[in-house]
Design a protein around this motif. Structure first.
Motif, PDB file in Angstrom:
ATOM      1  N   ASP A 192       0.875  -1.167   0.000  1.00 26.43           N
ATOM      2  CA  ASP A 192       0.000   0.000   0.000  1.00 26.43           C
ATOM      3  C   ASP A 192       0.916   1.221   0.000  1.00 26.43           C
ATOM      4  O   ASP A 192       1.340   1.696   1.051  1.00 26.43           O
ATOM      5  N   SER A 193       1.243   1.708  -1.186  1.00 24.29           N
ATOM      6  CA  SER A 193       2.255   2.761  -1.269  1.00 24.29           C
ATOM      7  C   SER A 193       1.776   4.056  -0.629  1.00 24.29           C
ATOM      8  O   SER A 193       2.564   4.884  -0.208  1.00 24.29           O
ATOM      9  N   ALA A 194       0.446   4.222  -0.500  1.00 22.97           N
ATOM     10  CA  ALA A 194      -0.072   5.456   0.086  1.00 22.97           C
ATOM     11  C   ALA A 194       0.120   5.488   1.602  1.00 22.97           C
ATOM     12  O   ALA A 194       0.200   6.564   2.188  1.00 22.97           O
ATOM     13  N   ARG A 195       0.154   4.305   2.217  1.00 19.73           N
ATOM     14  CA  ARG A 195       0.276   4.283   3.672  1.00 19.73           C
ATOM     15  C   ARG A 195       1.474   3.447   4.068  1.00 19.73           C
ATOM     16  O   ARG A 195       1.406   2.213   4.065  1.00 19.73           O
ATOM     17  N   PRO A 196       2.583   4.089   4.396  1.00 17.96           N
ATOM     18  CA  PRO A 196       3.767   3.313   4.790  1.00 17.96           C
ATOM     19  C   PRO A 196       3.482   2.459   6.017  1.00 17.96           C
ATOM     20  O   PRO A 196       2.678   2.838   6.864  1.00 17.96           O
ATOM     21  N   PHE A 197       4.148   1.322   6.088  1.00 20.59           N
ATOM     22  CA  PHE A 197       4.009   0.416   7.227  1.00 20.59           C
ATOM     23  C   PHE A 197       5.245   0.577   8.104  1.00 20.59           C
ATOM     24  O   PHE A 197       6.373   0.511   7.626  1.00 20.59           O
ATOM     25  N   ILE A 198       5.029   0.835   9.395  1.00 25.65           N
ATOM     26  CA  ILE A 198       6.143   1.131  10.291  1.00 25.65           C
ATOM     27  C   ILE A 198       6.063   0.233  11.519  1.00 25.65           C
ATOM     28  O   ILE A 198       5.017   0.131  12.156  1.00 25.65           O
ATOM     29  N   VAL A 199       7.185  -0.430  11.816  1.00 21.85           N
ATOM     30  CA  VAL A 199       7.249  -1.271  13.009  1.00 21.85           C
ATOM     31  C   VAL A 199       8.146  -0.587  14.039  1.00 21.85           C
ATOM     32  O   VAL A 199       9.273  -0.214  13.723  1.00 21.85           O
TER      33      VAL A 199
END
Lengths: 362, 185
Positions: A192-199
């Motif tokens: 989902d390039s619009a919403r970065p995934f962050i851990v």
């Protein structure tokens, strides 16, 4: 006259302990009459407000009462000696450093997966808390001896290793998908390039560029280790400036963020494969200290270890074990290290083997 | 709920004082609140809970647990508290005194006008007014995070009774509260 409301079932519904059938029945009952939703709202407010702090004591009282108890303990131990004015406390054992972990006891309802069984666990945390309506949080917990498979609302798949927790919002409605990990997990992130995934893991921030990767951040590791299986991620310290893009890790690379030295190390020579062994139930050790080995086994099998002989601390283990029974794994490990073990209930006592290390075969 | 990640009992059996201190700090406060429900005052409750801890320490060498540590501690505190208040009249008086103090405490915080505080104070008062057993069951679940099954063990009652008491507690809390605070929502 019979009460038209089944309060027992509603209480269990609020406690998150209804069976799926009962949950469906409650929902159908609610939908049959709009005023019932109003009733449920009221009940949820009462329920949330009833989760008040369990302890009425402040820290000072707690410490004072401990001192009082400690005095009584000393007196009980040595009834003939005069009461000492200054108590000595035994030094904290090595193990104590590991014992401190964040407490999550409030409002945590955990549905447990079976021993080494994969299940998905959802926990409503703060779900009804009226003072925090804006950002409801979900917590998934895999206890010791348990693992959990989770699918997040965005389709991302997460496998939680033993004794690990993942915290996330109930909906990713901002511009980002942010989750917090304690322990170890494998992520297969939905693109989902619009919403970065962050851990977030300890003091590490992992920015994901559409990928599959493993994060390991158990407290005793004192570092966060990220192994990339597909795609790429970037790894930076929480304390780094937001402009800092961090170290980019490509497929097949392993990155580490050490707690003391806040810096990222990347390693392309080390294979990521052994780091994923836990996913198929393999216990993989590479030149691991006995302390690291016992910490892992404690989590894996929900055991407690007692090491009676300090001389054992220098031992190192390299092994790749298909984990079967506890005994089986302990047999192999103690044979290869030349030590003995005794299993009593949940406690394993390790001692030096007087017959010496195993014979070397050339 | 996280006790099983500690190895306190095993360490305490081996006279590890630091483990004992950790266990004390983790549970003492909540156990005092729990005991106060039986003995009527927090001061008496602190004595009761300290006695329980001291007994554990004195018998640490052969301390064995069959269930969860937390459930064990609550059960032990309940037994000790019931012994301490065997005389019913004392018990009733003590509880009346406890309620009185609670009412005063509530009065003090009544000026706090946030919705959350109003509601949680109202809930606290309503919970205090529940019949003793119902109140204990409800608090063990909501304040001390025990499951129904564990509550049945601690209170020495049938799981079905826990279920019924929870349902009735919910019903009376709603009846008690829907009139005043919830109507102001």
């Amino acid at each position: 006259m019979r009460d038209p409301i089944d309060w027992n079932v509603l209480a269990r519904y609020l406690a998150n302990s209804c069976s799926p059938d009962e949950t469906r029945a409650v929902k159908a009952w609610l939908d049959a009459d709009p005023t019932r939703h109003q009733l449920l709202n009221e009940l949820e407010s009462i329920w949330a407000a009833s989760n008040q702090p369990a302890s009425p004591l402040d820290e000072a009282t707690l410490d004072a009462d401990w001192d009082q108890l400690a005095t009584a303990m000393d007196e009980a131990a040595s009834p003939v000696s005069p009461p000492s004015t200054r108590r000595t406390r035994q030094p904290a054992r090595r193990r104590a450093q590991r014992a401190g972990r964040p407490t999550l006891q409030n409002a945590l309802y955990v549905l447990l997966a079976g021993l080494l069984l994969v299940g998905s666990l959802w926990v409503g945390l703060d779900r009804w808390s009226p003072d925090a309506p804006a950002d409801p949080v979900r917590m998934v917990v895999a206890e010791r001896g348990e693992r959990a498979n989770i699918q997040l609302v965005d389709g991302t798949k997460v496998t939680l290793n033993v004794d690990s927790r993942l915290r996330m919002p109930t909906a990713f409605d901002g511009g980002r998908r942010e989750v917090h990990l304690e322990g170890e997990a494998y992520f297969d992130v939905a693109p989902d390039s619009a919403r970065p995934f962050i851990v977030h893991a300890n003091d590490a921030v992992i920015n994901v560029h559409g990928t599959a990767f493993n994060v390991r951040s158990y407290p005793e590791d004192r570092r966060v280790q990220v192994a990339v299986v597909e795609g790429a991620v970037s790894l930076r310290a929480q304390t780094a400036s937001p402009d800092d893009a961090g170290a980019r890790l490509e497929r097949g690379q392993v990155g580490r963020l050490d707690q003391e030295a806040v810096r990222v190390q990347t390693d392309s020579t080390r294979s990521v494969v052994p780091l994923l062994g836990w996913m198929e139930g393999r216990l993989v050790f590479e030149d691991a200290t006995l302390d690291a080995v016992t910490a892992r086994l404690e989590r894996w099998y929900n055991l407690q270890f007692e090491v009676t002989d300090p001389g054992l601390d220098s031992l190192r283990l390299t092994a790749n074990l298909k984990s079967r029974s506890v005994q089986n794994v302990l047999d192999v490990i103690s044979a290869s290290l030349g030590i003995r073990y005794r299993l009593q209930h949940n406690t394993v006592i390790l001692a030096d083997d007087p017959s010496g290390p195993p014979p070397q075969h050339n | 709920m996280t006790d099983r990640n500690h190895d306190w009992p095993a360490r305490i059996r081996l006279s590890d004082r630091e483990a004992f201190r950790e266990m004390f700090h983790a549970h003492y406060g909540a156990l005092c609140a729990f005991a106060a429900q039986y003995v009527g005052s927090l001061d008496k409750a602190r004595d009761v809970v300290q006695e329980v801890f001291l007994t554990i320490w004195e018998h640490r060498a052969d301390w064995t647990l069959t269930g969860s540590l937390k459930a064990y501690l609550y059960q032990a505190v309940r037994n000790r508290a019931l012994n301490a208040t065997r005389n019913r009249d004392t018990r009733r008086q003590a509880y009346a005194a406890h309620r009185q103090r609670h009412a005063q405490a509530n009065h003090r915080t009544a000026e706090d006008d946030t919705y959350y505080h109003q509601l949680s104070e109202a809930v606290r008062r309503a919970v205090d007014e529940l019949p003793a057993r119902r109140r204990m069951v409800f608090l063990l679940h909501r304040r001390h995070d025990f499951t129904y099954r564990e509550i049945a063990e601690i209170m020495d009652i049938a799981p079905k009774t826990v279920e019924n008491q929870m349902g009735r507690a919910l019903k009376s809390l709603r009846q008690r509260l829907s009139e005043d605070i919830l109507s102001e929502l």
